[in-house]
Design a protein around this motif. Structure first.
Motif, PDB file in Angstrom:
ATOM      1  N   PHE A 136      -3.664   0.015  -8.946  1.00 23.26           N
ATOM      2  CA  PHE A 136      -3.457   0.867 -10.126  1.00 23.26           C
ATOM      3  C   PHE A 136      -2.486   1.998  -9.810  1.00 23.26           C
ATOM      4  CE2 PHE A 136      -5.864  -0.515 -13.674  1.00 23.26           C
ATOM      5  CZ  PHE A 136      -6.733  -1.430 -13.129  1.00 23.26           C
ATOM      6  N   MET A 137      -2.555   2.504  -8.557  1.00 18.66           N
ATOM      7  CA  MET A 137      -1.596   3.538  -8.173  1.00 18.66           C
ATOM      8  C   MET A 137      -0.182   2.995  -8.261  1.00 18.66           C
ATOM      9  SD  MET A 137      -1.213   5.222  -4.463  1.00 18.66           S
ATOM     10  CE  MET A 137      -0.494   3.729  -3.812  1.00 18.66           C
ATOM     11  N   ASN A 138      -0.004   1.743  -7.781  1.00 15.12           N
ATOM     12  CA  ASN A 138       1.331   1.158  -7.806  1.00 15.12           C
ATOM     13  C   ASN A 138       1.805   0.905  -9.230  1.00 15.12           C
ATOM     14  OD1 ASN A 138       1.861   1.131  -5.122  1.00 15.12           O
ATOM     15  ND2 ASN A 138       0.943  -0.891  -4.792  1.00 15.12           N
ATOM     16  N   LEU A 139       0.887   0.476 -10.075  1.00 18.92           N
ATOM     17  CA  LEU A 139       1.318   0.074 -11.416  1.00 18.92           C
ATOM     18  C   LEU A 139       1.629   1.269 -12.297  1.00 18.92           C
ATOM     19  CD1 LEU A 139      -0.962  -2.942 -12.347  1.00 18.92           C
ATOM     20  CD2 LEU A 139       1.386  -2.937 -11.564  1.00 18.92           C
ATOM     21  N   PHE A 140       0.815   2.294 -12.234  1.00 21.82           N
ATOM     22  CA  PHE A 140       0.948   3.345 -13.240  1.00 21.82           C
ATOM     23  C   PHE A 140       1.356   4.698 -12.677  1.00 21.82           C
ATOM     24  CE2 PHE A 140      -2.362   0.463 -14.892  1.00 21.82           C
ATOM     25  CZ  PHE A 140      -1.635  -0.069 -15.934  1.00 21.82           C
ATOM     26  N   PHE A 141       1.082   4.937 -11.397  1.00 19.96           N
ATOM     27  CA  PHE A 141       1.262   6.298 -10.898  1.00 19.96           C
ATOM     28  C   PHE A 141       2.325   6.379  -9.805  1.00 19.96           C
ATOM     29  CE2 PHE A 141      -2.998   5.927 -12.588  1.00 19.96           C
ATOM     30  CZ  PHE A 141      -2.965   6.913 -13.550  1.00 19.96           C
ATOM     31  N   GLY A 142       3.296   5.506  -9.884  1.00 14.28           N
ATOM     32  CA  GLY A 142       4.484   5.672  -9.056  1.00 14.28           C
ATOM     33  C   GLY A 142       4.354   5.233  -7.619  1.00 14.28           C
ATOM     34  N   GLY A 143       3.286   4.582  -7.231  1.00 14.37           N
ATOM     35  CA  GLY A 143       3.166   4.134  -5.853  1.00 14.37           C
ATOM     36  C   GLY A 143       3.095   5.302  -4.892  1.00 14.37           C
ATOM     37  N   ALA A 144       3.243   4.972  -3.598  1.00 15.35           N
ATOM     38  CA  ALA A 144       3.185   6.032  -2.603  1.00 15.35           C
ATOM     39  C   ALA A 144       4.254   5.761  -1.558  1.00 15.35           C
ATOM     40  CB  ALA A 144       1.807   6.070  -1.949  1.00 15.35           C
ATOM     41  N   THR A 145       4.797   6.835  -0.999  1.00 13.11           N
ATOM     42  CA  THR A 145       5.798   6.669   0.053  1.00 13.11           C
ATOM     43  C   THR A 145       5.266   7.098   1.406  1.00 13.11           C
ATOM     44  OG1 THR A 145       6.659   8.772  -0.716  1.00 13.11           O
ATOM     45  CG2 THR A 145       7.882   6.790  -1.345  1.00 13.11           C
ATOM     46  N   SER A 146       4.066   7.671   1.445  1.00  9.29           N
ATOM     47  CA  SER A 146       3.449   7.971   2.743  1.00  9.29           C
ATOM     48  C   SER A 146       1.954   7.754   2.617  1.00  9.29           C
ATOM     49  CB  SER A 146       3.727   9.428   3.143  1.00  9.29           C
ATOM     50  OG  SER A 146       2.986  10.286   2.311  1.00  9.29           O
ATOM     51  N   ILE A 147       1.295   7.682   3.780  1.00  7.62           N
ATOM     52  CA  ILE A 147      -0.143   7.426   3.752  1.00  7.62           C
ATOM     53  C   ILE A 147      -0.865   8.547   3.012  1.00  7.62           C
ATOM     54  CG2 ILE A 147      -2.190   7.197   5.178  1.00  7.62           C
ATOM     55  CD1 ILE A 147      -0.628   5.768   7.199  1.00  7.62           C
ATOM     56  N   TRP A 148      -0.407   9.783   3.245  1.00 11.03           N
ATOM     57  CA  TRP A 148      -1.133  10.899   2.637  1.00 11.03           C
ATOM     58  C   TRP A 148      -0.984  10.879   1.127  1.00 11.03           C
ATOM     59  CZ3 TRP A 148      -4.761  12.417   5.318  1.00 11.03           C
ATOM     60  CH2 TRP A 148      -4.658  12.485   6.711  1.00 11.03           C
ATOM     61  N   GLU A 149       0.208  10.499   0.680  1.00 14.47           N
ATOM     62  CA  GLU A 149       0.387  10.410  -0.769  1.00 14.47           C
ATOM     63  C   GLU A 149      -0.549   9.350  -1.341  1.00 14.47           C
ATOM     64  OE1 GLU A 149       4.387   9.591  -1.871  1.00 14.47           O
ATOM     65  OE2 GLU A 149       3.953   9.799  -4.007  1.00 14.47           O
ATOM     66  N   MET A 150      -0.648   8.219  -0.611  1.00 17.28           N
ATOM     67  CA  MET A 150      -1.527   7.147  -1.076  1.00 17.28           C
ATOM     68  C   MET A 150      -2.970   7.627  -1.140  1.00 17.28           C
ATOM     69  SD  MET A 150      -2.576   3.620   0.781  1.00 17.28           S
ATOM     70  CE  MET A 150      -3.989   4.304   1.581  1.00 17.28           C
ATOM     71  N   VAL A 151      -3.403   8.305  -0.057  1.00 13.67           N
ATOM     72  CA  VAL A 151      -4.795   8.743  -0.012  1.00 13.67           C
ATOM     73  C   VAL A 151      -5.102   9.691  -1.158  1.00 13.67           C
ATOM     74  CG1 VAL A 151      -6.406  10.158   1.310  1.00 13.67           C
ATOM     75  CG2 VAL A 151      -5.117   8.371   2.442  1.00 13.67           C
ATOM     76  N   ILE A 152      -4.201  10.665  -1.376  1.00  9.93           N
ATOM     77  CA  ILE A 152      -4.477  11.649  -2.431  1.00  9.93           C
ATOM     78  C   ILE A 152      -4.496  10.981  -3.796  1.00  9.93           C
ATOM     79  CG2 ILE A 152      -3.505  13.654  -3.600  1.00  9.93           C
ATOM     80  CD1 ILE A 152      -2.459  14.501  -0.819  1.00  9.93           C
ATOM     81  N   LYS A 153      -3.492  10.119  -4.049  1.00 11.28           N
ATOM     82  CA  LYS A 153      -3.425   9.494  -5.379  1.00 11.28           C
ATOM     83  C   LYS A 153      -4.623   8.582  -5.621  1.00 11.28           C
ATOM     84  CE  LYS A 153       1.461   9.529  -6.458  1.00 11.28           C
ATOM     85  NZ  LYS A 153       2.678   8.744  -6.523  1.00 11.28           N
ATOM     86  N   THR A 154      -4.928   7.716  -4.640  1.00  7.41           N
ATOM     87  CA  THR A 154      -6.046   6.791  -4.876  1.00  7.41           C
ATOM     88  C   THR A 154      -7.359   7.545  -4.986  1.00  7.41           C
ATOM     89  OG1 THR A 154      -6.098   6.450  -2.515  1.00  7.41           O
ATOM     90  CG2 THR A 154      -5.076   4.732  -3.837  1.00  7.41           C
ATOM     91  N   PHE A 155      -7.482   8.634  -4.222  1.00  4.82           N
ATOM     92  CA  PHE A 155      -8.722   9.402  -4.315  1.00  4.82           C
ATOM     93  C   PHE A 155      -8.887   9.980  -5.716  1.00  4.82           C
ATOM     94  CE2 PHE A 155     -11.275  13.249  -3.691  1.00  4.82           C
ATOM     95  CZ  PHE A 155     -12.390  12.671  -3.120  1.00  4.82           C
ATOM     96  N   LEU A 156      -7.779  10.511  -6.260  1.00  6.41           N
ATOM     97  CA  LEU A 156      -7.872  11.080  -7.612  1.00  6.41           C
ATOM     98  C   LEU A 156      -8.190   9.998  -8.642  1.00  6.41           C
ATOM     99  CD1 LEU A 156      -5.020  13.704  -7.526  1.00  6.41           C
ATOM    100  CD2 LEU A 156      -7.471  14.086  -7.480  1.00  6.41           C
ATOM    101  N   ILE A 157      -7.537   8.826  -8.476  1.00  7.82           N
ATOM    102  CA  ILE A 157      -7.820   7.737  -9.422  1.00  7.82           C
ATOM    103  C   ILE A 157      -9.283   7.333  -9.330  1.00  7.82           C
ATOM    104  CG2 ILE A 157      -7.231   5.378 -10.049  1.00  7.82           C
ATOM    105  CD1 ILE A 157      -4.514   5.831  -8.812  1.00  7.82           C
ATOM    106  N   PHE A 158      -9.798   7.310  -8.089  1.00  9.41           N
ATOM    107  CA  PHE A 158     -11.187   6.912  -7.903  1.00  9.41           C
ATOM    108  C   PHE A 158     -12.114   7.939  -8.538  1.00  9.41           C
ATOM    109  CE2 PHE A 158     -14.851   6.031  -4.951  1.00  9.41           C
ATOM    110  CZ  PHE A 158     -15.134   4.818  -5.540  1.00  9.41           C
ATOM    111  N   ALA A 192       0.836  -1.194   0.000  1.00  9.32           N
ATOM    112  CA  ALA A 192       0.000   0.000   0.000  1.00  9.32           C
ATOM    113  C   ALA A 192       0.870   1.243   0.000  1.00  9.32           C
ATOM    114  CB  ALA A 192      -0.923  -0.010   1.211  1.00  9.32           C
ATOM    115  N   VAL A 193       1.879   1.249   0.891  1.00 11.02           N
ATOM    116  CA  VAL A 193       2.794   2.392   0.933  1.00 11.02           C
ATOM    117  C   VAL A 193       4.198   1.831   0.767  1.00 11.02           C
ATOM    118  CG1 VAL A 193       3.721   4.232   2.339  1.00 11.02           C
ATOM    119  CG2 VAL A 193       1.279   3.767   2.362  1.00 11.02           C
ATOM    120  N   PHE A 194       4.890   2.245  -0.259  1.00  7.17           N
ATOM    121  CA  PHE A 194       6.216   1.704  -0.553  1.00  7.17           C
ATOM    122  C   PHE A 194       7.202   2.149   0.517  1.00  7.17           C
ATOM    123  CE2 PHE A 194      10.361   2.036  -2.672  1.00  7.17           C
ATOM    124  CZ  PHE A 194      10.514   0.704  -3.013  1.00  7.17           C
ATOM    125  N   GLY A 195       7.926   1.165   1.076  1.00  9.29           N
ATOM    126  CA  GLY A 195       8.941   1.497   2.060  1.00  9.29           C
ATOM    127  C   GLY A 195       8.414   1.545   3.476  1.00  9.29           C
TER     128      GLY A 195
END
Lengths: 303, 193, 212
Positions: free
Chosen positions: A242-264, A87-90
Motif C-alpha cells: 500500500f505504501m508503494n501504491l499510494f504513498f510514494g514508496g520509500a527510498t530508504s529503510i527509515w522512510e519505509m519504516v515510518i510510512k508503513t508504521f503510519l499506515i498500520f 520494499a525500498v525503491f532503488g
C-alpha cells in the motif's frame, strides 16, 4: 552462478528484516490496544516469546496431508507477496524480485495463502475452522473488489501494471504521490485495506469470543509457528504494497519504516475505535461505499 | 386471594391451605385433581407463569410432596399447589403440555427424587448425573456423606491446635505439662464421682 | 404410505448400529512421556519461553471462572506477564480448574486436557479442587483434583482473589523455569492409575481411552 547466490542472499536478508519488523509491529499493536483499554499491555517483544514457546512444544497433532500443507501455502503466499514488491525503491537488496512481478501477480498472491489455509483448515475437521474459513473468505473476497478497482484506476493512470514503474512515477516530492494525484483511488484502496488487514471492524472470522481463533483452531505447535510468522510477514508485505501504491514508496529503510508504521496505525486506530462488524455487514459495507468509490475512480480515468 | 381460594375450593376441594403472605398462598389438593387445578389456575385465574416445580421427601410419612409454584402478573401474587404422592409408587401426571419449561423441572425431579412423569419429553435421559447407578441422591435414605467418602477419595482432615495451649507448650514445656496433668487428674476424679 | 410418519433421530442411534467404525475416528494409542531437550542451554531457553508465554484455556468450571475476566481486563491485566486467554485446547498451555468440578464436567475437562499439547500445566483454583471445599460431602463433585489430573499449583481460598491467582502464576512460572512442571509426562507415566480413578467415578464411560 555468483549473481544467483547473491540474489538468494539478498532475498533472505530482506525476508529476515521484514519478519522482525512484522513481529515488532504486532507487539506494538498489542501495546497500543492495551493502552487504549487502560491496561499496561504485554512487552513489545512478546510475539518473539510466543513464537519460541510454540516452537518448544514437544508434541504436535496432525490431521492429514492438506493439514500439513495449509500453513505452508499460507507462508508461501506471504513470502511470495513480499518478494514481488520493492520494499525500498532503488535499494539493491531491498528491491526484491520486483522486476519479475506486477500488480496482477500480487493480487493473486494475496488470495493464494487464504485458499491454501482454507484447504488445510478444512481437513482438520473442526466445525469452527470451517465457519472461520467461510467468513474469512467472504470478507477477503469482498475487500478484494474495491482494491482491484483502485489498482485498475492506478494502472489506467500510469499506463502500467509494474509496481516499480508506479513507484518510479511517484518520486519527487509529495505532490507526485498517488495520494495527491489520484485521491479517489487512494480512498477506495485504503478502505479496502481496512478489510484486508483483519483488524477490529473486520476481524469476525478470527473472533476469539464466538469462534475459537477462526481457521487455525486445530493448528498447534510448529504449525502455529508457521502461521504466526506468516502473520508478521504478510501484514508487513501488505503495508509495503500500500505504501508503494499510494504513498510514494520509500527510498530508504527509515522512510519505509515510518510510512508503513503510519499506515498500520491507521487500521489499528480504526480497529480500536470501532466495534466489530458481522460478516454480512462487513461484506455489504465493503461492496457499497468503497466499491462505489472504486468504480468512480476507474470511470474518471477510463472516460 | 380469598376469592380465588374459594373458587378453587368449590371446584377441587382444597385439603389444606396456608396463607404465607398476603400475596403468597399454599394449597394442598388431591393427586387426582392436581393437574386440573393447575390448568384451572392458569387458564381462568391468570396464573400464567410457572415459577418452579419442587419436591420434598417426607420419609417419615412415606410421602413425596410436589409443589407447583405459579405466578399471576396482574395480581403480583403466587399460589403454590401442593400434592402428596405415595413414596412407593412415585408417579405423577406430567404438565409439559401446559408449560414447555416444565420438562426441565420434571427431568430434574426424575433424576434427583426418582418421581416419574410418564410422557414428559426426554424424562428418562440423564441430565446432570450422567451414568448414575445408585438410588436418587436427593432422597432422604441416600447417605450423601458416605457415598462421597466412598467414591471421591476424600483428603484426610487436618488436626487443629488451640493457640493458647500450643504457645504454652512451646514456651513453658515443663509448666504446661504439670498444669495439664493436674487438670486431667481433676477431671478424671470429677467424672468418677 | 401417506399416513405413515417416519422419524429419524440422528442423535439416537442404536449402540450396535453406529453407522461408522469408531476405530476410524478415534486413535487408540496411549500417550507417551516426552523427555525435554537434552541440551542444557536450549532447555533453559525453552523453559523460559514457556514460562513467559502462558496461554490459558478458556474453560470455566464453577464459580472461579468469574475471577478470570478481571484478570484479563484493566484492573489486573495479566497480559503484562505474557498470560493470554486462548479459546482452543490445541494451542492453550494452562488449564485453570476454577472451582468445584462435577462429574459431568470432569468428563469434558479430561477431554479438553488430553487435547492440549505436551508441556501443559494445571492450576487448581480454590479449595474445592484441594479437598472438595464446602462441597466435600456432595454426591456429585470431586474432592481431590490430583487423583484425576496432574496438578502443578494449587491456589487455596474460597474464592481466591485475582491477586492470589497472579501469585499462583508466579509460582507456576518458577516451577516451569526450574523444569519441575512436568504434568503431562506425569500423566503419561501414571496413565493407568489416572484412568482407573477417572473411570471409577465416571460410570458411563463413553470417551476414547485418550482423546488425541
Amino acid at each position: 552462478m555468483e549473481t544467483v547466490l547473491i540474489k538468494i542472499g539478498y532475498a533472505l536478508a530482506s525476508l529476515f528484516l521484514i519478519f522482525n519488523y512484522g513481529l515488532l509491529l504486532i507487539g506494538f499493536t498489542m501495546k497500543i490496544i492495551a493502552r487504549v483499554h487502560g491496561r499496561i499491555g504485554p512487552p513489545i517483544w512478546q510475539p518473539y516469546i510466543d513464537l519460541s514457546k510454540s516452537l518448544s512444544m514437544r508434541t504436535a497433532i496432525q490431521h492429514g496431508v492438506m493439514y500439513y500443507l495449509g500453513p505452508v501455502f499460507r507462508f508461501t503466499g506471504g513470502v511470495g507477496l513480499y518478494l514481488l514488491i520493492p520494499a525500498v525503491f532503488g535499494s539493491v537488496w531491498l528491491q526484491n524480485f520486483s522486476f519479475s512481478g506486477d500488480l496482477l501477480l500480487v493480487i493473486y498472491f494475496i488470495f493464494f495463502g487464504m485458499l491454501g489455509m482454507a484447504l488445510g483448515a478444512g481437513e482438520s475437521g473442526h466445525p469452527f475452522s470451517a465457519m472461520g474459513i467461510m467468513r474469512g473468505l467472504a470478507q477477503t473476497t469482498a475487500s478484494e473488489v474495491p482494491f482491484a478497482l483502485a489498482v485498475i484506476a492506478l494502472a489506467a493512470q500510469h499506463h502500467t501494471l509494474s509496481i516499480s514503474q508506479i513507484v518510479a512515477a511517484q518520486q519527487g516530492g509529495i505532490a507526485h504521490w498517488n495520494m495527491v494525484t489520484n485521491p479517489i483511488a487512494t480512498i477506495a484502496g485504503m478502505l479496502a485495506y481496512l478489510g484486508m488487514m483483519m483488524h477490529s471492524p473486520f476481524d469476525v472470522h478470527m473472533a476469539p469470543q464466538e469462534i475459537p481463533v477462526g481457521p487455525p483452531t486445530e493448528y498447534n505447535s510448529s504449525f502455529l509457528v508457521l502461521l504466526q510468522s506468516n502473520r508478521s510477514v504478510f501484514a508487513a508485505a501488505k503495508l509495503v504494497l500500500f505504501m508503494n501504491l499510494f504513498f510514494g514508496g520509500a527510498t530508504s529503510i527509515w522512510e519505509m519504516v515510518i510510512k508503513t508504521f503510519l499506515i498500520f496505525e491507521f487500521c489499528v486506530f480504526v480497529g480500536v475505535v470501532f466495534p466489530r462488524f458481522k460478516v454480512e455487514q462487513s461484506v455489504r459495507w465493503l461492496l457499497q461505499v468503497p466499491a462505489l468509490i472504486g468504480v468512480l475512480a476507474v470511470v474518471i480515468y477510463m472516460v | 386471594m380469598e376469592e380465588i381460594l374459594k373458587r378453587l375450593d368449590e371446584r377441587f376441594y382444597v385439603r389444606e391451605k396456608k396463607q404465607q403472605r398476603p400475596n403468597l398462598l399454599f394449597v394442598t389438593v388431591d393427586k387426582k385433581v392436581a393437574v386440573e387445578a393447575v390448568t384451572y389456575l392458569r387458564d381462568y385465574e391468570g396464573f400464567r407463569h410457572l415459577v418452579m416445580i419442587s419436591a420434598v421427601d417426607y420419609i417419615e410419612q412415606n410421602l413425596f410432596q410436589l409443589t407447583y409454584l405459579l405466578h399471576n402478573y396482574q395480581l403480583h401474587s403466587d399460589i403454590g399447589v401442593r400434592v402428596f404422592i405415595d413414596r412407593e409408587h412415585p408417579v405423577m401426571d406430567s404438565i409439559h403440555h401446559l408449560w414447555a419449561a416444565a420438562q426441565v423441572y420434571q427431568r430434574e425431579i426424575k433424576e434427583m427424587f426418582g418421581i416419574d412423569f410418564p410422557g414428559s419429553p426426554r424424562v428418562d435421559e440423564p441430565m446432570i448425573l450422567e451414568g448414575w447407578d445408585n438410588i436418587p441422591p436427593m432422597r432422604k435414605d441416600f447417605d450423601t456423606k458416605k457415598y462421597a467418602e466412598e467414591t471421591y477419595f476424600p483428603r484426610e482432615g487436618r488436626f487443629t491446635l488451640d493457640p493458647i495451649k500450643q504457645m504454652e507448650k512451646k514456651n513453658y514445656p515443663l509448666e504446661a505439662e504439670v498444669k495439664y496433668e493436674i487438670k486431667r487428674v481433676v477431671r478424671d476424679n470429677r467424672d468418677k464421682k | 404410505m401417506d399416513d405413515k410418519e417416519i422419524k429419524i433421530d440422528p442423535l439416537k442411534q442404536d449402540e450396535n448400529n453406529l453407522g461408522f467404525n469408531p476405530a476410524d475416528y478415534f486413535c487408540g494409542e496411549r500417550p507417551k512421556a516426552v523427555t525435554p531437550v537434552a541440551n542444557k542451554i536450549v532447555r533453559k531457553f525453552y523453559n523460559w519461553a514457556q514460562a513467559n508465554s502462558l496461554w490459558i484455556l478458556a474453560f470455566g468450571t464453577g464459580c472461579g471462572s468469574i475471577e478470570l475476566p478481571p484478570l484479563y481486563t484493566a484492573r489486573y491485566d495479566v497480559s503484562r506477564f505474557g498470560i493470554f486467554p486462548r479459546p482452543t485446547p490445541r494451542q492453550a498451555g494452562v488449564f485453570i480448574i476454577s472451582g468445584y468440578l462435577s462429574v459431568k464436567t470432569l468428563k469434558r475437562v479430561i477431554r479438553s486436557y488430553e487435547q492440549m499439547q505436551n508441556p501443559k500445566f494445571v492450576l487448581g483454583l480454590g479449595s474445592c479442587t484441594v479437598n472438595g471445599g464446602m462441597y466435600f460431602d456432595s454426591y456429585n463433585t470431586i474432592n481431590r483434583l490430583d487423583y484425576y489430573l496432574p496438578v502443578d499449583v494449587y491456589i487455596a481460598g474460597c474464592m481466591p482473589r485475582p491477586e492470589a491467582l497472579i501469585a499462583g502464576f508466579n509460582e507456576l512460572k518458577r516451577l516451569i523455569k526450574e523444569g519441575k512442571a512436568e504434568g503431562a509426562n506425569k500423566y503419561a507415566d501414571n496413565f493407568d492409575w489416572y484412568k482407573a480413578n477417572q473411570k471409577k467415578i465416571i460410570k458411563d464411560w463413553d470417551l476414547p481411552e485418550y482423546n488425541w
